[in-house]
Design an enzyme around this catalytic site. Structure first.
Site, PDB file in Angstrom:
ATOM      1  N   GLU A 347       0.839  -1.199   0.000  1.00  0.00           N
ATOM      2  CA  GLU A 347       0.000   0.000   0.000  1.00  0.00           C
ATOM      3  C   GLU A 347       0.873   1.247   0.000  1.00  0.00           C
ATOM      4  O   GLU A 347       0.493   2.277  -0.556  1.00  0.00           O
ATOM      5  CB  GLU A 347      -0.935  -0.003   1.205  1.00  0.00           C
ATOM      6  CG  GLU A 347      -2.066   1.027   1.110  1.00  0.00           C
ATOM      7  CD  GLU A 347      -3.119   0.843   2.183  1.00  0.00           C
ATOM      8  OE1 GLU A 347      -4.207   0.309   1.872  1.00  0.00           O
ATOM      9  OE2 GLU A 347      -2.855   1.225   3.340  1.00  0.00           O
ATOM     10  N   HIS A 378       6.707 -27.119   3.536  1.00  0.00           N
ATOM     11  CA  HIS A 378       5.929 -28.245   3.035  1.00  0.00           C
ATOM     12  C   HIS A 378       4.797 -27.780   2.122  1.00  0.00           C
ATOM     13  O   HIS A 378       3.858 -28.545   1.859  1.00  0.00           O
ATOM     14  CB  HIS A 378       5.390 -29.063   4.210  1.00  0.00           C
ATOM     15  CG  HIS A 378       6.469 -29.555   5.119  1.00  0.00           C
ATOM     16  ND1 HIS A 378       7.151 -30.733   4.905  1.00  0.00           N
ATOM     17  CD2 HIS A 378       7.026 -28.994   6.225  1.00  0.00           C
ATOM     18  CE1 HIS A 378       8.065 -30.897   5.854  1.00  0.00           C
ATOM     19  NE2 HIS A 378       8.009 -29.852   6.669  1.00  0.00           N
ATOM     20  N   LYS A 493     -13.914   1.424  -3.843  1.00  0.00           N
ATOM     21  CA  LYS A 493     -14.880   1.822  -2.809  1.00  0.00           C
ATOM     22  C   LYS A 493     -15.979   2.690  -3.407  1.00  0.00           C
ATOM     23  O   LYS A 493     -17.165   2.536  -3.072  1.00  0.00           O
ATOM     24  CB  LYS A 493     -14.163   2.566  -1.690  1.00  0.00           C
ATOM     25  CG  LYS A 493     -13.277   1.678  -0.825  1.00  0.00           C
ATOM     26  CD  LYS A 493     -12.354   2.465   0.071  1.00  0.00           C
ATOM     27  CE  LYS A 493     -13.081   3.237   1.134  1.00  0.00           C
ATOM     28  NZ  LYS A 493     -12.147   3.881   2.089  1.00  0.00           N
TER      29      LYS A 493
END
Length: 525
Positions: A347, A378, A493
């Site tokens: 950001e 793993h 947004k």
């Protein structure tokens, strides 16, 4: 204040030439004890090894030159003293200082300019109010739920779990962030409302996710016939819609100059960490961060931990062309830390516009990702060792675990096995291994660094947090971008608000693309 432009630096030309033939980590004797000792730094409880990075003395000297041409230390000084660092020249922008360092400056004796000194003074006042509040709240409540999103959740959550293992506590802590109501529902199912303090964090006081989740919790308290004002706390800006003592048990403040992703050392982190572990642990956490703030002003790159790590990152990203960086903590306590770093790094530096408002033609933030070791050995480590992309790795480890529980199996403790795996992965990535069977061949030359402390304590957690904050700031300064805004968050947004209007039948404007998608998924008829 920024010196030469990034692409205009003479040091960059030299580095570009060196990048054509970087040091070969697979060469016999490359990782000698002399190189390992020389390419290390010990500071503020950490030892940092970068012998497995693809750099030599000439490269490091050129990187030092780049820091000087870009005036990185001067920019860091300006930031900490309250200069207007959050800006885009000639265009509308937030145009404000960046003063998260001032939220912890008061725990050490630092000479600050006017605005930074004011934030430090206010931060101390808020901390003292917090101490008084905690005296009562910790006696009354057994549980705390923090409602927030982004930096109001990621940083505090990462630090809570980082400190949890070394700080005995009988408090239960939960975080609610997603607007998905199932997030709130699963927490509500786990808590006794009467014993719970709800902390709502929103700098603006209007952020969608905290507002929606606060309403869900308020409804739950109403349904139980409990007093909302006696259970809810706000952390917000002065004058915001949430700055209302009639609606909250207490209101704590933060300031516009403190960005969300840098706010864990403000009351955004202070209330939850202080409640969970006590006020003294929170102060210890601040002291660790403040120590790195002071250290970050060290002029020489090879003596400055965040600056050195930042420039090695620039070398890997811009000169060697690696698009991602993996952060692998070998500590269960840091299981949420990489998620915080994703926000703090991407950001901040996921930008393509310079501070002069011009398109830039070079790479900025790498994609930051990772998980806890040894678990991830793993899962995705196969790709790190034998995949087609080279991924620089930043290993974080500790010589002692937090909780003291351990056992000896086959002559070694679990803590020893954990640390041995960390070292082994770094060496394996660097050196590789030849084999006549191509399926068992490891090319090596994958760079990494190792950051180690004795144990993950509140002070070390604060130092680790500040180390990465300053690393990302230095990189943004080097690239000449604004690391302190987040305009990329706003477009989605805005469109979501329009789509919500369509879904509720109150759309002020037509949005045919959204209507088409909604019809596809049978949201609209």
């Amino acid at each position: 204040m920024m010196g030469k432009g990034f692409l205009d630096c003479e040091s960059l030309v030299a580095l570009q030439e060196m990048a054509l033939h970087p040091i070969d980590l697979t060469a016999s004797g490359c990782l000698s004890e002399e190189r390992i000792q020389k390419n290390s730094l010990s500071v503020e409880g950490f030892t940092y090894s970068y012998a497995t990075e693809r750099v030599d003395d000439r490269c490091l000297e050129a990187l030092q030159g780049l820091t000087e041409e870009r005036e990185l230390i001067k920019q860091m000084e300006c930031m900490q003293q309250g200069a207007i660092m959050n800006r885009i020249e000639g265009f509308q922008s937030e145009s404000r200082p960046v003063l998260h360092t001032a939220t912890r400056a008061w725990v050490r004796d630092q000479d600050l300019h006017e605005e930074a000194a004011a934030i430090a003074r206010h931060s101390k006042e808020e901390a003292l109010r917090l101490a008084e509040f905690l005296y009562i709240a910790r006696a009354k409540f057994s549980t705390l739920v923090q409602i927030g999103i982004g930096g109001s959740e990621l940083g505090p959550k990462a630090m809570y779990f980082a400190m949890q293992g070394s700080c005995p506590s009988d408090k239960r802590i939960f975080f609610v962030s997603n607007i998905d109501p199932d997030n709130a529902a699963e927490v509500l199912r786990e808590i006794d409302l009467e014993q719970t303090l709800v902390v709502v964090v929103s700098k603006s006081g209007t952020t969608l996710e905290p507002a929606a989740n606060e309403e869900l919790f308020r409804q739950a308290y109403q349904n139980k016939g409990l007093s909302i004002a006696e259970h809810f706390v706000a952390v917000t800006s002065q004058g915001s819609p949430m700055d209302d003592k009639s609606r909250y048990l207490e209101v704590f403040h933060l300031w516009d100059s403190i960005g969300g992703r840098f706010s864990a050392t403000s009351m955004v982190g202070g209330v939850v960490l202080g409640f969970a572990f006590g006020y003294e642990a929170f102060i210890e956490f601040l002291q660790g961060a403040a120590a790195i703030d002071a250290h970050a002003l060290t002029p020489k790159m090879r003596e400055n931990l965040p600056l050195l790590s930042a420039m090695l990152g620039v070398w890997n990203r811009n000169l060697l062309g690696y698009p991602t960086t993996a952060v692998i903590p070998y500590s269960t306590g840091l299981k949420y830390f990489t998620a915080h770093l994703q926000q703090c790094g991407m950001e901040s530096n996921g930008k393509s516009i310079s501070r002069e408002g011009k398109e830039i033609s070079f790479r900025t933030s790498p994609i930051i990702w990772g998980d806890v070791g040894t678990n991830c050995q793993h899962s995705f480590f196969q790709s790190l060792h034998q995949g087609t992309d080279i991924v620089p790795v930043e290993f974080i480890g500790f010589l002692h675990n937090q909780r003291g529980l351990d056992c000896v199996l086959s002559g070694s403790s679990s803590s020893q096995k954990l640390f041995a795996n960390l070292v082994a992965q770094s060496l394996a990535l660097a050196q590789g291994r030849d084999n006549a069977n191509p399926n068992k061949r490891f090319k090596g030359n994958s760079p990494s660094s190792i950051l180690v402390a004795q144990q993950l304590s509140p002070r070390i957690a604060g130092s680790l947090l500040a180390f990465y904050e300053h690393k990302f700031a230095f990189q943004g300064f080097c690239w000449g971008i604004n690391s302190f805004d987040q305009e990329g968050v706003s477009l989605g947004k805005e469109l979501a608000t329009q789509i919500i209007g369509i879904m509720s039948g109150n759309a002020p404007v037509e949005f045919p693309e959204a209507r088409g998608v909604l019809r596809l998924f049978n949201v609209l008829t």
